[in-house]
Design a protein around this motif. Structure first.
Motif, PDB file in Angstrom:
ATOM      1  N   VAL A 142       9.183  -5.487   3.345  1.00 36.74           N
ATOM      2  CA  VAL A 142       8.822  -5.902   1.999  1.00 36.74           C
ATOM      3  C   VAL A 142       8.615  -7.416   1.970  1.00 36.74           C
ATOM      4  CG1 VAL A 142       9.570  -5.946  -0.407  1.00 36.74           C
ATOM      5  CG2 VAL A 142      10.214  -4.023   1.071  1.00 36.74           C
ATOM      6  N   SER A 143       7.467  -7.825   1.465  1.00 40.63           N
ATOM      7  CA  SER A 143       7.132  -9.225   1.274  1.00 40.63           C
ATOM      8  C   SER A 143       6.907  -9.458  -0.216  1.00 40.63           C
ATOM      9  CB  SER A 143       5.859  -9.545   2.066  1.00 40.63           C
ATOM     10  OG  SER A 143       5.416 -10.850   1.788  1.00 40.63           O
ATOM     11  N   SER A 144       6.654 -10.692  -0.608  1.00 33.01           N
ATOM     12  CA  SER A 144       6.422 -10.974  -2.023  1.00 33.01           C
ATOM     13  C   SER A 144       5.093 -10.426  -2.516  1.00 33.01           C
ATOM     14  CB  SER A 144       6.471 -12.478  -2.280  1.00 33.01           C
ATOM     15  OG  SER A 144       5.440 -13.122  -1.566  1.00 33.01           O
ATOM     16  N   VAL A 168       0.251   2.188  10.484  1.00 32.12           N
ATOM     17  CA  VAL A 168       0.742   1.241   9.497  1.00 32.12           C
ATOM     18  C   VAL A 168      -0.114   1.340   8.233  1.00 32.12           C
ATOM     19  CG1 VAL A 168       1.207  -1.187   8.983  1.00 32.12           C
ATOM     20  CG2 VAL A 168       1.488  -0.343  11.316  1.00 32.12           C
ATOM     21  N   THR A 169       0.548   1.390   7.085  1.00 37.04           N
ATOM     22  CA  THR A 169      -0.140   1.401   5.806  1.00 37.04           C
ATOM     23  C   THR A 169       0.298   0.162   5.026  1.00 37.04           C
ATOM     24  OG1 THR A 169      -0.061   3.810   5.776  1.00 37.04           O
ATOM     25  CG2 THR A 169      -0.511   2.716   3.693  1.00 37.04           C
ATOM     26  N   VAL A 170      -0.650  -0.497   4.366  1.00 38.64           N
ATOM     27  CA  VAL A 170      -0.363  -1.694   3.601  1.00 38.64           C
ATOM     28  C   VAL A 170      -0.522  -1.389   2.117  1.00 38.64           C
ATOM     29  CG1 VAL A 170      -0.989  -4.107   3.172  1.00 38.64           C
ATOM     30  CG2 VAL A 170      -1.247  -3.145   5.465  1.00 38.64           C
ATOM     31  N   HIS A 171       0.458  -1.796   1.340  1.00 35.97           N
ATOM     32  CA  HIS A 171       0.387  -1.690  -0.121  1.00 35.97           C
ATOM     33  C   HIS A 171       0.468  -3.112  -0.669  1.00 35.97           C
ATOM     34  CE1 HIS A 171       1.057  -0.343  -4.235  1.00 35.97           C
ATOM     35  NE2 HIS A 171       2.026  -1.228  -4.283  1.00 35.97           N
ATOM     36  N   PHE A 172      -0.611  -3.582  -1.325  1.00 36.44           N
ATOM     37  CA  PHE A 172      -0.609  -4.905  -1.943  1.00 36.44           C
ATOM     38  C   PHE A 172      -0.043  -4.798  -3.351  1.00 36.44           C
ATOM     39  CE2 PHE A 172      -3.844  -5.327   1.324  1.00 36.44           C
ATOM     40  CZ  PHE A 172      -3.478  -6.519   1.900  1.00 36.44           C
ATOM     41  N   LYS A 173       0.858  -5.699  -3.666  1.00 42.95           N
ATOM     42  CA  LYS A 173       1.443  -5.725  -4.998  1.00 42.95           C
ATOM     43  C   LYS A 173       0.449  -6.322  -5.977  1.00 42.95           C
ATOM     44  CE  LYS A 173       6.154  -6.264  -3.332  1.00 42.95           C
ATOM     45  NZ  LYS A 173       7.339  -7.140  -3.354  1.00 42.95           N
ATOM     46  N   PRO A 174       0.347  -5.768  -7.175  1.00 41.84           N
ATOM     47  CA  PRO A 174      -0.584  -6.327  -8.175  1.00 41.84           C
ATOM     48  C   PRO A 174      -0.125  -7.680  -8.688  1.00 41.84           C
ATOM     49  CG  PRO A 174       0.582  -4.415  -9.061  1.00 41.84           C
ATOM     50  CD  PRO A 174       1.029  -4.604  -7.661  1.00 41.84           C
TER      51      PRO A 174
END
Length: 76
Positions: A55-57, A70-76
């Motif tokens: 988890v990153s910011s 690997v799957t990437v989820h970008f935070k809105p």
């Protein structure tokens, strides 16, 4: 954070190396922006049944525990 557990679970599959400032994923291509991550940018590590998450910011990386995916989820 439990970096040691993350490396023990995903280390061989993803070719993970860790030094004092960063974590590198040897199985990712050289031009992948997530190949090397600074440890200071990792806010947490979560363990799920089939995935491990860094988890990153601004994003979450989900690492499959069953295959090298690997799957990437970008935070809105």
């Amino acid at each position: 954070m439990n970096i040691d557990e993350f490396v023990s679970i995903c280390g061989d599959s993803y070719g993970i190396t860790v030094d004092d400032v960063s974590m590198t994923f040897g199985q990712m291509s050289e031009d992948n922006p997530f190949r090397t991550i600074l440890l200071r940018n990792i806010y947490g590590i979560e363990k799920f049944e089939y995935h491990m998450a860094l988890v990153s910011s601004s994003y979450i990386l989900f690492f499959s525990r069953e295959s090298c995916d690997v799957t990437v989820h970008f935070k809105p």
